[in-house]
Design a protein around this motif. Structure first.
Motif, PDB file in Angstrom:
ATOM      1  N   SER A  47      32.972  14.141 -23.400  1.00 31.44           N
ATOM      2  CA  SER A  47      32.446  13.551 -24.629  1.00 31.44           C
ATOM      3  C   SER A  47      30.958  13.814 -24.774  1.00 31.44           C
ATOM      4  O   SER A  47      30.227  13.910 -23.769  1.00 31.44           O
ATOM      5  CB  SER A  47      32.685  12.044 -24.642  1.00 31.44           C
ATOM      6  OG  SER A  47      32.057  11.430 -25.758  1.00 31.44           O
ATOM      7  N   LEU A  48      30.514  13.889 -26.027  1.00 35.42           N
ATOM      8  CA  LEU A  48      29.089  13.956 -26.315  1.00 35.42           C
ATOM      9  C   LEU A  48      28.374  12.702 -25.813  1.00 35.42           C
ATOM     10  O   LEU A  48      27.160  12.712 -25.588  1.00 35.42           O
ATOM     11  CB  LEU A  48      28.888  14.107 -27.828  1.00 35.42           C
ATOM     12  CG  LEU A  48      27.460  14.344 -28.350  1.00 35.42           C
ATOM     13  CD1 LEU A  48      26.928  15.681 -27.849  1.00 35.42           C
ATOM     14  CD2 LEU A  48      27.439  14.299 -29.879  1.00 35.42           C
ATOM     15  N   HIS A  60      34.512  18.252 -25.789  1.00 32.87           N
ATOM     16  CA  HIS A  60      34.225  17.072 -26.609  1.00 32.87           C
ATOM     17  C   HIS A  60      35.143  17.133 -27.819  1.00 32.87           C
ATOM     18  O   HIS A  60      35.078  18.094 -28.600  1.00 32.87           O
ATOM     19  CB  HIS A  60      32.770  17.086 -27.049  1.00 32.87           C
ATOM     20  CG  HIS A  60      32.435  16.120 -28.144  1.00 32.87           C
ATOM     21  ND1 HIS A  60      32.674  14.768 -28.034  1.00 32.87           N
ATOM     22  CD2 HIS A  60      31.874  16.314 -29.377  1.00 32.87           C
ATOM     23  CE1 HIS A  60      32.278  14.169 -29.153  1.00 32.87           C
ATOM     24  NE2 HIS A  60      31.799  15.076 -29.979  1.00 32.87           N
ATOM     25  N   GLY A  96      35.187  15.250 -30.521  1.00 31.39           N
ATOM     26  CA  GLY A  96      34.594  14.824 -31.778  1.00 31.39           C
ATOM     27  C   GLY A  96      34.777  13.334 -31.978  1.00 31.39           C
ATOM     28  O   GLY A  96      35.280  12.611 -31.110  1.00 31.39           O
ATOM     29  N   THR A 153      40.493  21.742 -29.751  1.00 28.29           N
ATOM     30  CA  THR A 153      39.827  22.506 -28.692  1.00 28.29           C
ATOM     31  C   THR A 153      40.572  22.369 -27.367  1.00 28.29           C
ATOM     32  O   THR A 153      40.673  23.338 -26.603  1.00 28.29           O
ATOM     33  CB  THR A 153      38.363  22.055 -28.535  1.00 28.29           C
ATOM     34  OG1 THR A 153      37.668  22.326 -29.757  1.00 28.29           O
ATOM     35  CG2 THR A 153      37.673  22.801 -27.409  1.00 28.29           C
ATOM     36  N   VAL A 182      32.711  22.590 -27.467  1.00 28.82           N
ATOM     37  CA  VAL A 182      32.774  21.842 -28.709  1.00 28.82           C
ATOM     38  C   VAL A 182      33.246  22.814 -29.785  1.00 28.82           C
ATOM     39  O   VAL A 182      32.671  23.899 -29.941  1.00 28.82           O
ATOM     40  CB  VAL A 182      31.404  21.255 -29.101  1.00 28.82           C
ATOM     41  CG1 VAL A 182      31.498  20.528 -30.444  1.00 28.82           C
ATOM     42  CG2 VAL A 182      30.891  20.302 -28.022  1.00 28.82           C
ATOM     43  N   LYS A 183      34.293  22.470 -30.488  1.00 28.60           N
ATOM     44  CA  LYS A 183      34.853  23.325 -31.538  1.00 28.60           C
ATOM     45  C   LYS A 183      35.106  24.744 -31.025  1.00 28.60           C
ATOM     46  O   LYS A 183      34.723  25.737 -31.642  1.00 28.60           O
ATOM     47  CB  LYS A 183      33.932  23.345 -32.762  1.00 28.60           C
ATOM     48  CG  LYS A 183      33.794  21.984 -33.436  1.00 28.60           C
ATOM     49  CD  LYS A 183      32.900  22.044 -34.665  1.00 28.60           C
ATOM     50  CE  LYS A 183      32.809  20.676 -35.330  1.00 28.60           C
ATOM     51  NZ  LYS A 183      31.919  20.690 -36.528  1.00 28.60           N
TER      52      LYS A 183
END
Length: 278
Positions: free
Chosen positions: A138-139, A193, A195, A226, A245-246
């Motif tokens: 996670s971010l 991550h 999102g 992802t 990420v993405k």
């Protein structure tokens, strides 16, 4: 050829979306969570939507080392070779609490529980032609600092957000060190991550994390994208030890890139596993 896939926390949210997508991909998928009835309901719903889906459920309590050992032994009887291992189970607790094994619950389940599971299943993943390990990070790791002295004791309520962030930082450091230790095998290990995903967990997160992750919520299917890509795409076979990420490698904090810290976490984790037995 159908692959064997294990997903922890696969009965709702992005875990369920990954399970459905990989079953549709033709894989034999097993989802594991503490709530077996909920997992069985999820598998039934996936099979109803896709009658050809090969998907089943097993009970697993990642907060209990003995139960992890039991689960691993039973799983290996069904799947002696494991092509994809997705470490997705997560939680946020209001305030902090200790697990029966003494660990703070968030890092105890999201890092140490998964660490023990990988320790038990490593050989099965290495035995696969092209094993993949995918970790849901996670971010929120940007708020994290590893406090080794606080892994065991519950922290004050106001620190719960930092306990969650610490666990997510541990996810990334674990992934990087795991990839290094698997470098002489065909196995890749990456994390991602998802999102700001509209799930039950999102509503539990404190405002500071919700603001960090973003105000625009995405669907569980979008959040799972992802993770599914890391588990299936040929391009994902070319990279190991990264945070995505993405579908693209992304920057992390300096702490999440600190390989000395990753080694220290690994050694601490190994010491705890050894002291717990098996």
């Amino acid at each position: 050829m159908a692959r064997n896939v294990l997903i922890t926390g696969g009965n709702n949210g992005i875990g369920r979306e990954m399970a459905a997508a990989l079953a549709a991909h033709g894989d034999h998928v097993l989802i594991a969570s503490r709530d077996l009835a909920k997992s069985q309901a999820a598998t039934e719903a996936i099979r109803k939507a896709d009658p050809d889906a090969r998907i089943e459920a097993m009970a697993l309590d990642l907060g209990d080392f003995a139960d992890i050992d039991r689960f691993a032994e039973q799983l290996l009887q069904r799947m002696p070779t494991l092509d994809v291992l997705i470490l997705n189970a997560g939680l946020y607790t209001h305030g902090t609490r200790a697990l029966p094994n003494g660990l703070e619950a968030m890092i105890g389940i999201m890092h140490f529980g998964h660490f023990r599971l990988v320790r038990q299943l490593r050989d099965a993943v290495v035995a696969a032609p092209a094993g993949r390990i995918v970790v849901t990070a996670s971010l929120a790791h940007r708020l994290g600092r590893l406090r080794f002295d606080n892994f065991d004791a519950p922290r004050k309520h106001r620190a719960a957000v930092f306990a969650y962030a610490q666990a997510k930082l541990a996810n990334i450091l674990f992934t990087r060190e795991l990839a290094k230790r698997l470098a002489d095998t065909p196995v890749t290990a990456n994390c991602f991550h998802p999102g700001a995903v509209a799930t039950g967990l999102w509503s539990e997160l404190p405002t500071i994390i919700q603001r960090l992750l973003g105000s625009t919520l995405i669907s569980p299917a979008e959040g799972a994208d992802t993770g599914i890509w890391l588990a299936t795409a040929d391009a994902a076979r070319e990279i190991s030890g990264e945070y995505f990420v993405k579908r693209k490698p992304a920057r992390t904090t300096a702490a999440a890139r600190d390989m000395n810290l990753a080694v220290a976490l690994w050694r601490d984790s190994e010491k705890r596993m050894d002291s717990a037995g098996r």
